[in-house]
Design a protein around this motif. Structure first.
Motif, PDB file in Angstrom:
ATOM      1  N   HIS A 179     141.144  45.671  62.120  1.00  0.00           N
ATOM      2  CA  HIS A 179     142.054  45.322  63.118  1.00  0.00           C
ATOM      3  C   HIS A 179     142.840  46.410  63.673  1.00  0.00           C
ATOM      4  CE1 HIS A 179     145.139  44.210  64.300  1.00  0.00           C
ATOM      5  NE2 HIS A 179     145.392  42.858  64.557  1.00  0.00           N
ATOM      6  N   ASP A 190     143.182  55.915  65.567  1.00  0.00           N
ATOM      7  CA  ASP A 190     143.660  55.017  65.691  1.00  0.00           C
ATOM      8  C   ASP A 190     144.802  56.204  65.558  1.00  0.00           C
ATOM      9  OD1 ASP A 190     146.253  52.837  65.288  1.00  0.00           O
ATOM     10  OD2 ASP A 190     145.187  52.285  63.813  1.00  0.00           O
ATOM     11  N   ARG A 239     148.628  55.607  65.318  1.00  0.00           N
ATOM     12  CA  ARG A 239     149.436  55.146  64.697  1.00  0.00           C
ATOM     13  C   ARG A 239     148.977  55.033  63.402  1.00  0.00           C
ATOM     14  NH1 ARG A 239     153.093  51.656  69.062  1.00  0.00           N
ATOM     15  NH2 ARG A 239     152.833  53.550  70.780  1.00  0.00           N
ATOM     16  N   ARG A 240     147.437  54.566  62.906  1.00  0.00           N
ATOM     17  CA  ARG A 240     147.387  53.900  62.239  1.00  0.00           C
ATOM     18  C   ARG A 240     147.736  52.456  61.206  1.00  0.00           C
ATOM     19  NH1 ARG A 240     147.224  58.806  57.281  1.00  0.00           N
ATOM     20  NH2 ARG A 240     149.057  58.821  57.841  1.00  0.00           N
ATOM     21  N   PHE A 241     147.779  52.049  61.946  1.00  0.00           N
ATOM     22  CA  PHE A 241     148.628  50.447  62.132  1.00  0.00           C
ATOM     23  C   PHE A 241     147.634  49.274  61.517  1.00  0.00           C
ATOM     24  CE2 PHE A 241     153.065  51.084  64.451  1.00  0.00           C
ATOM     25  CZ  PHE A 241     153.054  51.724  63.170  1.00  0.00           C
ATOM     26  N   GLY A 242     145.696  49.968  62.095  1.00  0.00           N
ATOM     27  CA  GLY A 242     145.009  49.327  61.736  1.00  0.00           C
ATOM     28  C   GLY A 242     143.586  48.808  60.471  1.00  0.00           C
ATOM     29  N   ALA A 243     143.313  48.381  60.502  1.00  0.00           N
ATOM     30  CA  ALA A 243     142.435  47.995  59.367  1.00  0.00           C
ATOM     31  C   ALA A 243     141.070  47.591  59.214  1.00  0.00           C
ATOM     32  CB  ALA A 243     143.518  47.063  58.501  1.00  0.00           C
ATOM     33  N   LYS A 283     144.467  55.144  54.794  1.00  0.00           N
ATOM     34  CA  LYS A 283     145.711  54.690  54.118  1.00  0.00           C
ATOM     35  C   LYS A 283     146.083  54.423  55.154  1.00  0.00           C
ATOM     36  CE  LYS A 283     146.601  57.317  50.290  1.00  0.00           C
ATOM     37  NZ  LYS A 283     147.983  58.799  49.639  1.00  0.00           N
ATOM     38  N   LEU A 284     145.422  53.073  56.230  1.00  0.00           N
ATOM     39  CA  LEU A 284     145.714  52.779  57.362  1.00  0.00           C
ATOM     40  C   LEU A 284     146.563  51.675  57.061  1.00  0.00           C
ATOM     41  CD1 LEU A 284     142.108  52.390  58.698  1.00  0.00           C
ATOM     42  CD2 LEU A 284     144.040  54.417  59.052  1.00  0.00           C
ATOM     43  N   ARG A 285     146.415  50.472  57.432  1.00  0.00           N
ATOM     44  CA  ARG A 285     147.815  49.835  57.272  1.00  0.00           C
ATOM     45  C   ARG A 285     147.872  49.173  55.678  1.00  0.00           C
ATOM     46  NH1 ARG A 285     148.651  44.187  61.010  1.00  0.00           N
ATOM     47  NH2 ARG A 285     150.983  43.236  59.904  1.00  0.00           N
ATOM     48  N   TRP A 286     146.242  48.250  55.657  1.00  0.00           N
ATOM     49  CA  TRP A 286     146.255  48.620  54.580  1.00  0.00           C
ATOM     50  C   TRP A 286     145.263  49.642  53.861  1.00  0.00           C
ATOM     51  CZ3 TRP A 286     145.205  43.977  57.489  1.00  0.00           C
ATOM     52  CH2 TRP A 286     146.841  43.678  57.430  1.00  0.00           C
ATOM     53  N   GLY A 337     145.097  46.979  65.053  1.00  0.00           N
ATOM     54  CA  GLY A 337     146.331  47.711  64.909  1.00  0.00           C
ATOM     55  C   GLY A 337     146.908  47.186  66.945  1.00  0.00           C
TER      56      GLY A 337
END
Length: 269
Positions: free
Chosen positions: A71, A107, A109-113, A32-35, A73
């Motif tokens: 990505h 990552d 913040r886990r905003f990557g993908a 469960k990252l950005r997507w 993020g």
């Protein structure tokens, strides 16, 4: 956030360890990252790597059956590490590589993908992107044409990926300073000579940063774990209240489009 020079630095760092090697499998600790991590990646096995490319801020790893689209993020990084090195709390995805190495995605913040694309032409993440700033397509003539009638302030306009990709907050501020163009102006006020100078300056600033391994401010590290050294060359970014290196006046900052813009009111017109 890692910008174009940081992604290009990462691409160059991981390329020798991937091309002509196989990705044995992917270990996905946090899907469960950005997507959500694409199921094709979770099921990946014994795929030879054909190339490692970059489009905008995306890492593109070419396999025989498709592409890994990564990505970073806001706070992500990729590193080449020994396979046996134990994973930490924020190490979400490992790609085990033949030869005893691992490409590790970290990552906080886990905003990557990490996504899968059968081909790049139909990849939704890459649609509607503008030209690469280091390409011949990106020029003063292109900027001048796109700027006509634009009332948007020039810095957020430069950061629009539909106009040009990869010119984020750091490099937009630095390029406008080096081109001596005020970020308080509307994009539509650019003259032909200013547009030519700005396009060349953006290319020059980005290329210098790539040569320095990018800019490390908080989280970014190169693929070998070293920081990027372009931060030592920053003229305005993050220097609010400090004297301008060119004229001695104090660097100012303002919020433009929810991002902080740094500039010298005396040098930039």
């Amino acid at each position: 956030m890692p910008e174009l020079p940081e992604i290009e630095t990462s691409r160059r760092g991981i390329e020798p360890y991937l091309v002509n090697h196989k990705i044995i499998k992917a270990i996905v600790r946090q899907p469960k990252l950005r997507w959500p991590v694409s199921p094709q990646i979770i099921a990946l096995e014994n795929q030879p790597v054909l190339s490692v490319q970059r489009r905008a801020k995306y890492l593109l790893i070419e396999l025989p059956d498709g592409w890994l689209v990564g990505h970073l993020g806001m706070s992500g990084s990729v590193r080449i590490l020994p396979e046996f090195l134990e994973a930490g709390k924020h190490d979400h995805v490992d790609f085990l590589i033949s030869g005893g190495k691992v490409l590790r995605y970290t990552d906080p913040r886990r905003f990557g993908a990490w996504l899968w694309a059968d081909d790049l032409e139909t990849c939704s993440a890459l649609k509607h992107l503008g030209p690469e700033p280091l390409s011949d397509e990106f020029s003063g003539a292109y900027l001048l044409k796109k700027s006509q009638g634009k009332k948007t302030l020039i810095k957020p306009w430069l950061m629009d990926n539909k106009l040009v990709v990869g010119v984020g907050n750091i490099y937009a501020s630095e390029s406008l300073f080096e081109a001596r163009i005020s970020p308080l102006r509307a994009a539509g006020t650019l003259t032909g000579s200013e547009a030519d100078n700005l396009a060349l300056t953006i290319k020059r600033v980005l290329q210098r940063s790539i040569e320095q391994g990018g800019t490390t401010l908080r989280d970014f590290l190169q693929a070998d774990g070293k920081p990027g050294y372009f931060a030592q060359e920053l003229q305005v970014y993050g220097r609010t209240g400090e004297p301008c290196h060119a004229c001695g006046e104090l660097i100012e900052s303002e919020k433009h489009g929810q991002r902080t813009t740094f500039f010298c009111r005396h040098c930039q017109r």
